[in-house]
Design an enzyme around this catalytic site. Structure first.
Site, PDB file in Angstrom:
ATOM      1  N   CYS A 177       0.875  -1.167  -0.096  1.00  0.00           N
ATOM      2  CA  CYS A 177      -0.074   0.207   0.174  1.00  0.00           C
ATOM      3  C   CYS A 177       0.852   1.194   0.154  1.00  0.00           C
ATOM      4  O   CYS A 177       1.694   1.267   0.679  1.00  0.00           O
ATOM      5  CB  CYS A 177      -1.001   0.048   1.294  1.00  0.00           C
ATOM      6  N   CYS A 224       0.080   3.388   3.422  1.00  0.00           N
ATOM      7  CA  CYS A 224       0.471   3.036   4.609  1.00  0.00           C
ATOM      8  C   CYS A 224       1.698   2.101   4.525  1.00  0.00           C
ATOM      9  O   CYS A 224       2.291   1.843   5.840  1.00  0.00           O
ATOM     10  CB  CYS A 224      -0.667   2.565   5.582  1.00  0.00           C
ATOM     11  N   CYS A 227      -6.448  -2.442   0.936  1.00  0.00           N
ATOM     12  CA  CYS A 227      -5.492  -2.480   2.070  1.00  0.00           C
ATOM     13  C   CYS A 227      -6.256  -2.860   3.413  1.00  0.00           C
ATOM     14  O   CYS A 227      -7.566  -2.116   3.618  1.00  0.00           O
ATOM     15  CB  CYS A 227      -4.686  -1.213   2.068  1.00  0.00           C
ATOM     16  N   CYS A 229      -5.694   0.469   6.220  1.00  0.00           N
ATOM     17  CA  CYS A 229      -5.818   2.102   5.961  1.00  0.00           C
ATOM     18  C   CYS A 229      -7.039   2.069   4.994  1.00  0.00           C
ATOM     19  O   CYS A 229      -7.544   3.251   4.976  1.00  0.00           O
ATOM     20  CB  CYS A 229      -4.873   2.904   5.408  1.00  0.00           C
ATOM     21  N   ASP A 270      21.593  -3.367 -17.780  1.00  0.00           N
ATOM     22  CA  ASP A 270      21.539  -4.227 -16.952  1.00  0.00           C
ATOM     23  C   ASP A 270      20.141  -5.235 -17.546  1.00  0.00           C
ATOM     24  O   ASP A 270      19.358  -4.738 -17.464  1.00  0.00           O
ATOM     25  CB  ASP A 270      21.162  -4.150 -15.565  1.00  0.00           C
TER      26      ASP A 270
HETATM   27 ZN   LIG Z   1      -2.813   1.112   3.369  1.00  0.00          ZN
END
Ligand SMILES: [Zn+2]
Length: 445
Positions: free
Chosen positions: A211, A214, A233, A236, A359
């Site tokens: 997330c 958060c 999430c 939050c 790379d």
């Molecule tokens: Zn979150």
């Protein structure tokens, strides 16, 4: 200022013409010259756009989405300025405007559709002040640019906040893009595919698992591909937003079809990712206030340009050229190729020039084992890093032929192949390969 502008337009047009004569992708030169002669040329010309300005950003799908959006607006009878060739840094954007201007330094355009490289938005946004921004997705480009997504997101958010009235038209299935749109404070409109379409077996790298608000690990009820899917999430409450333009009844095979609002959209393309490109263009025209009655006709006539599933026919062999520049793009390309069940030959060209990322270990994140299939009659590896590509295939028990020179490889497969050839190439291999195909196309059969 007007004299400067006219001088810049003339010089750029002449330079653009000269570069074209030399057979070069020379548009950026035209832009560079115009900027040198008239530093405010982009502000001056873009302010003459009569209605609205779109900018298209995101890791994958920018060129196709932008060109489709342009075609959709033209189908509504609008005059549109567009950087069709995908020259998406400042010089390329300037070139689109100066080459589209008249010799008197005036621009005759209702809309502008501008594809912008994310890092270049710093120079492009303040000059053209877009009304709409289409944000397709944010994927990791190459391994050697760790932290790149965070840097890109910071730049984009800063630019979005500089144009607070700009409406962001965002892929709601991408947690990273959706977060940006929500966090920026700009008005936003979402598109996406709210229900699962295919079983996803591919074990892809997913960059947006955490997330952004958060830091908690996101829960996914399903993935479409890469990190695109239905997320939320647990900590939050950040979650996939409600989708304003939701593709339903999605079918992907030899062609793509889906339903959005009251319309049944049909396109002759392969590749699930094209559902998103089409949907983004559709959301764009609808958000600009059009009914999109001509959208299907536009799709029917639309020819993807510049190596995005671009078709060639050379001496009886059908050839499809496609850009594959990062793991997410490559995996989607492989799925699209495998939707064609008929026998086929494959050429993969991998370079490691600066623009490709030096790379190339990201090749190990691509699911090449899907190429272990009856229908694949041969795989030829080309380009500067053909040895690495060959090793990567060998690791999943897929034999390949080595031919450093792309032109030789194409000629050989036209001679001994099954008549159905796919070329998957990374960034700097794209233009040279396309020029080779154009040249071969012109040769007498
Ligand atoms: Zn979150």
């Amino acid at each position: 200022m007007k004299i400067r502008r006219i001088a810049a337009v003339w010089a750029a047009k002449i330079a653009g013409f000269a570069c074209k004569k030399m057979g070069r992708q020379g548009v950026t030169w035209a832009g560079k010259i115009a900027l040198r002669l008239c530093p405010s040329i982009l502000e001056e010309l873009s302010s003459q756009v009569r209605e609205k300005i779109f900018v298209v950003c995101g890791t994958n799908g920018k060129t196709t989405t932008n060109n489709m959006l342009c075609a959709a607006l033209e189908a509504e009878g609008k005059k549109v300025i567009c950087n069709h060739t995908g020259s998406n840094m400042l010089n390329g954007v300037v070139a689109a405007f100066v080459l589209g201007a008249k010799w008197n330094g005036r621009l005759d355009a209702d809309y502008a559709c501008i594809e912008a490289d994310e890092a270049s938005t710093r120079y492009i946004f303040p000059a053209i002040k877009p009304d709409y921004m289409v944000l397709t997705n944010l994927f990791r480009d190459q391994l050697d640019r760790y932290g790149e997504i965070d840097i890109t997101m910071n730049i984009l958010e800063e630019m979005m906040r500089k144009v607070p009235k700009m409406t962001v038209i965002v892929n709601g299935d991408d947690a990273l893009s959706a977060y940006l749109a929500m966090d920026s404070g700009n008005p936003y409109i979402t598109y996406g595919i709210s229900r699962p379409v295919m079983k996803n077996e591919a074990n892809e790298i997913r960059e947006g698992r955490f997330c952004k608000r958060c830091g908690e690990r996101l829960n996914y009820s399903f993935y479409h591909y890469s990190q695109l899917g239905d997320y939320s999430c647990p900590k939050c409450g950040f979650a996939r937003p409600e989708l304003n333009f939701d593709a339903d009844d999605v079918k992907v095979g030899d062609q793509i079809s889906f339903r959005v609002e009251d319309k049944h959209i049909v396109a002759n393309y392969k590749g699930f990712y094209n559902v998103y490109n089409i949907l983004a263009a559709y959301a764009g025209v609808r958000t600009a206030g059009f009914a999109a009655e001509h959208f299907n006709d536009m799709l029917h006539a639309f020819n993807p340009e510049n190596g995005r599933m671009e078709q060639f026919r050379i001496k009886g062999t059908g050839i499809t050229l496609n850009l594959a520049k990062n793991p997410a793009g490559f995996n989607q390309n492989i799925s699209a190729v495998m939707q064609d069940k008929s026998p086929k030959d494959i050429i993969i060209a991998i370079n490691d020039n600066a623009q490709d990322g030096i790379d190339i270990s990201w090749l190990w994140d691509v699911d090449f084992d899907l190429f272990r299939d009856e229908s694949i009659r041969s795989i030829t590896v080309c380009g500067i890093r053909c040895q690495d590509m060959r090793l990567r295939l060998k690791y999943v028990d897929i034999p390949s032929m080595l031919e450093t020179d792309v032109e030789q490889a194409v000629r050989k497969r036209i001679g001994d192949g099954v008549g159905n050839l796919y070329l998957l190439v990374n960034y700097t291999a794209l233009y040279s390969t396309r020029n080779i195909l154009k040249k071969l196309e012109e040769e007498k059969a």
